[in-house]
Motif scaffolding. Sequence first.
Motif, PDB file in Angstrom:
ATOM      1  N   THR A 123       0.683  -1.038  -0.333  1.00 42.30           N
ATOM      2  CA  THR A 123      -0.227  -0.419   0.390  1.00 42.30           C
ATOM      3  C   THR A 123       1.072   0.880   0.287  1.00 42.30           C
ATOM      4  OG1 THR A 123      -0.071   0.262   2.856  1.00 42.30           O
ATOM      5  CG2 THR A 123      -2.252  -1.174   1.387  1.00 42.30           C
ATOM      6  N   TYR A 124       0.441   2.719  -0.492  1.00 42.54           N
ATOM      7  CA  TYR A 124       1.335   3.405  -0.366  1.00 42.54           C
ATOM      8  C   TYR A 124       1.630   3.795   1.279  1.00 42.54           C
ATOM      9  CZ  TYR A 124      -1.114   5.326  -4.107  1.00 42.54           C
ATOM     10  OH  TYR A 124      -1.493   6.248  -5.651  1.00 42.54           O
ATOM     11  N   LYS A 125       1.163   3.339   2.103  1.00 37.02           N
ATOM     12  CA  LYS A 125       1.522   3.527   3.561  1.00 37.02           C
ATOM     13  C   LYS A 125       2.627   2.479   3.866  1.00 37.02           C
ATOM     14  CE  LYS A 125       0.517   3.133   8.428  1.00 37.02           C
ATOM     15  NZ  LYS A 125      -0.782   2.680   9.531  1.00 37.02           N
ATOM     16  N   GLU A 126       2.918   1.384   3.260  1.00 33.59           N
ATOM     17  CA  GLU A 126       4.174   0.381   3.566  1.00 33.59           C
ATOM     18  C   GLU A 126       4.725   1.095   2.921  1.00 33.59           C
ATOM     19  OE1 GLU A 126       0.935  -3.886   4.203  1.00 33.59           O
ATOM     20  OE2 GLU A 126       1.910  -2.920   1.968  1.00 33.59           O
ATOM     21  N   LEU A 127       4.546   1.896   1.287  1.00 35.40           N
ATOM     22  CA  LEU A 127       6.015   2.104   0.652  1.00 35.40           C
ATOM     23  C   LEU A 127       6.665   3.501   1.501  1.00 35.40           C
ATOM     24  CD1 LEU A 127       4.286   2.080  -2.828  1.00 35.40           C
ATOM     25  CD2 LEU A 127       6.378   1.106  -2.112  1.00 35.40           C
ATOM     26  N   LEU A 128       5.825   4.042   2.090  1.00 39.41           N
ATOM     27  CA  LEU A 128       5.941   5.119   2.562  1.00 39.41           C
ATOM     28  C   LEU A 128       7.001   5.050   3.751  1.00 39.41           C
ATOM     29  CD1 LEU A 128       6.069   8.778   2.768  1.00 39.41           C
ATOM     30  CD2 LEU A 128       3.208   8.270   4.126  1.00 39.41           C
ATOM     31  N   VAL A 129       6.713   3.962   4.855  1.00 36.92           N
ATOM     32  CA  VAL A 129       7.159   3.435   6.108  1.00 36.92           C
ATOM     33  C   VAL A 129       8.201   3.037   5.460  1.00 36.92           C
ATOM     34  CG1 VAL A 129       7.206   2.170   7.812  1.00 36.92           C
ATOM     35  CG2 VAL A 129       5.631   3.564   7.420  1.00 36.92           C
ATOM     36  N   GLY A 130       8.572   2.152   4.263  1.00 40.63           N
ATOM     37  CA  GLY A 130       9.556   1.672   4.174  1.00 40.63           C
ATOM     38  C   GLY A 130      10.772   2.643   3.346  1.00 40.63           C
ATOM     39  N   PHE A 131      11.037   3.876   2.644  1.00 44.45           N
ATOM     40  CA  PHE A 131      11.545   4.423   2.658  1.00 44.45           C
ATOM     41  C   PHE A 131      11.866   5.344   3.201  1.00 44.45           C
ATOM     42  CE2 PHE A 131      12.436   9.326   1.036  1.00 44.45           C
ATOM     43  CZ  PHE A 131      13.348   9.593   0.075  1.00 44.45           C
ATOM     44  N   CYS A 132      11.053   5.330   4.542  1.00 48.01           N
ATOM     45  CA  CYS A 132      11.257   6.376   5.756  1.00 48.01           C
ATOM     46  C   CYS A 132      12.925   5.591   6.483  1.00 48.01           C
ATOM     47  CB  CYS A 132      10.457   6.797   6.963  1.00 48.01           C
ATOM     48  SG  CYS A 132       9.651   8.400   6.127  1.00 48.01           S
ATOM     49  N   VAL A 133      12.419   4.162   6.702  1.00 48.79           N
ATOM     50  CA  VAL A 133      13.442   3.026   7.440  1.00 48.79           C
ATOM     51  C   VAL A 133      14.225   3.057   7.036  1.00 48.79           C
ATOM     52  CG1 VAL A 133      13.545   0.709   8.461  1.00 48.79           C
ATOM     53  CG2 VAL A 133      11.765   1.919   8.543  1.00 48.79           C
ATOM     54  N   GLY A 134      14.265   2.829   4.961  1.00 45.87           N
ATOM     55  CA  GLY A 134      15.569   2.727   4.904  1.00 45.87           C
ATOM     56  C   GLY A 134      16.745   4.230   4.421  1.00 45.87           C
ATOM     57  N   PHE A 135      15.866   5.580   4.437  1.00 44.92           N
ATOM     58  CA  PHE A 135      16.557   6.686   3.990  1.00 44.92           C
ATOM     59  C   PHE A 135      17.313   6.840   5.945  1.00 44.92           C
ATOM     60  CE2 PHE A 135      16.340  11.128   3.318  1.00 44.92           C
ATOM     61  CZ  PHE A 135      17.557  10.983   2.019  1.00 44.92           C
ATOM     62  N   VAL A 136      16.176   7.377   7.000  1.00 40.59           N
ATOM     63  CA  VAL A 136      16.518   8.283   8.077  1.00 40.59           C
ATOM     64  C   VAL A 136      18.172   7.427   8.419  1.00 40.59           C
ATOM     65  CG1 VAL A 136      16.076   8.100  10.401  1.00 40.59           C
ATOM     66  CG2 VAL A 136      14.203   8.756   7.915  1.00 40.59           C
ATOM     67  N   PRO A 137      17.657   6.383   8.751  1.00 42.37           N
ATOM     68  CA  PRO A 137      18.716   5.307   9.558  1.00 42.37           C
ATOM     69  C   PRO A 137      20.177   5.764   8.264  1.00 42.37           C
ATOM     70  CG  PRO A 137      17.135   4.063   9.564  1.00 42.37           C
ATOM     71  CD  PRO A 137      17.447   5.127   8.584  1.00 42.37           C
ATOM     72  N   GLN A 138      20.515   5.759   7.299  1.00 38.58           N
ATOM     73  CA  GLN A 138      21.482   6.205   6.369  1.00 38.58           C
ATOM     74  C   GLN A 138      21.813   8.116   6.426  1.00 38.58           C
ATOM     75  OE1 GLN A 138      23.849   4.763   5.013  1.00 38.58           O
ATOM     76  NE2 GLN A 138      22.685   2.520   4.952  1.00 38.58           N
ATOM     77  N   LEU A 139      21.060   8.722   6.814  1.00 37.05           N
ATOM     78  CA  LEU A 139      20.947   9.803   6.831  1.00 37.05           C
ATOM     79  C   LEU A 139      21.944  10.373   8.625  1.00 37.05           C
ATOM     80  CD1 LEU A 139      20.435  13.189   6.650  1.00 37.05           C
ATOM     81  CD2 LEU A 139      18.418  13.038   7.613  1.00 37.05           C
TER      82      LEU A 139
END
Length: 201
Positions: free
Chosen positions: A179-195
């Motif tokens: 779903t859109y929500k699962e994609l958005l959460v996935g994006f944040c879970v990948g992006f934020v730790p590297q940030l």
Amino acid sequence: MINFLLKSISYILHPLIMPLCGLVFYFAKSPRYIPIEIIEAKLISITILTLILPILIYYLLKTLGKAESVDLKTTKERVLPLGLNCIIIYLILKRVFPSNQMIELYYFFIGVLLSNLACLILAIFQFKASIHMIGISGLFMFFIAFSINFGININGTLSLMAIFTGAIASSRLHLKAHTYKELLVGFCVGFVPQLMVMFYW
């Protein structure tokens, strides 16, 4: 035709290849001098640990009836593979990229480990974050951090990554994998730790 194209995107840009892509990019673009023997050894190690070994583990789990498909469609199917993957990433941090060698890659894999742990916790609580989005967004942020840290213009690469990120999101939605929500959460879970780890480079 569109269905075939979007399905192909999910396989070609599979999350398993993202750590290796990050490594290849780093060795190709880094201004640091790194002997070719070390580069070859690291590439072989990461190929075995993040690509070949997870594939073998998947087929073992499938044989044992613990995984039904490569997409790991249910949260229950995800827990064991994600847990094993966390162990593999931990071994990489201890043996392949310890903190006193190539600090950027050490923290890249710290970020990968944090993303895996977050995805595992979400799976335990029965939320299916998109692993495809975790992989591509983590790699995207790593490229951004690399550009900032070394002061290298890689705008073309970043533009391509933005296209790939959109293509993966479109593919997963079209295939009704998330779903859109699962994609958005996935994006944040990948992006934020590297940030977060970027500030320790």
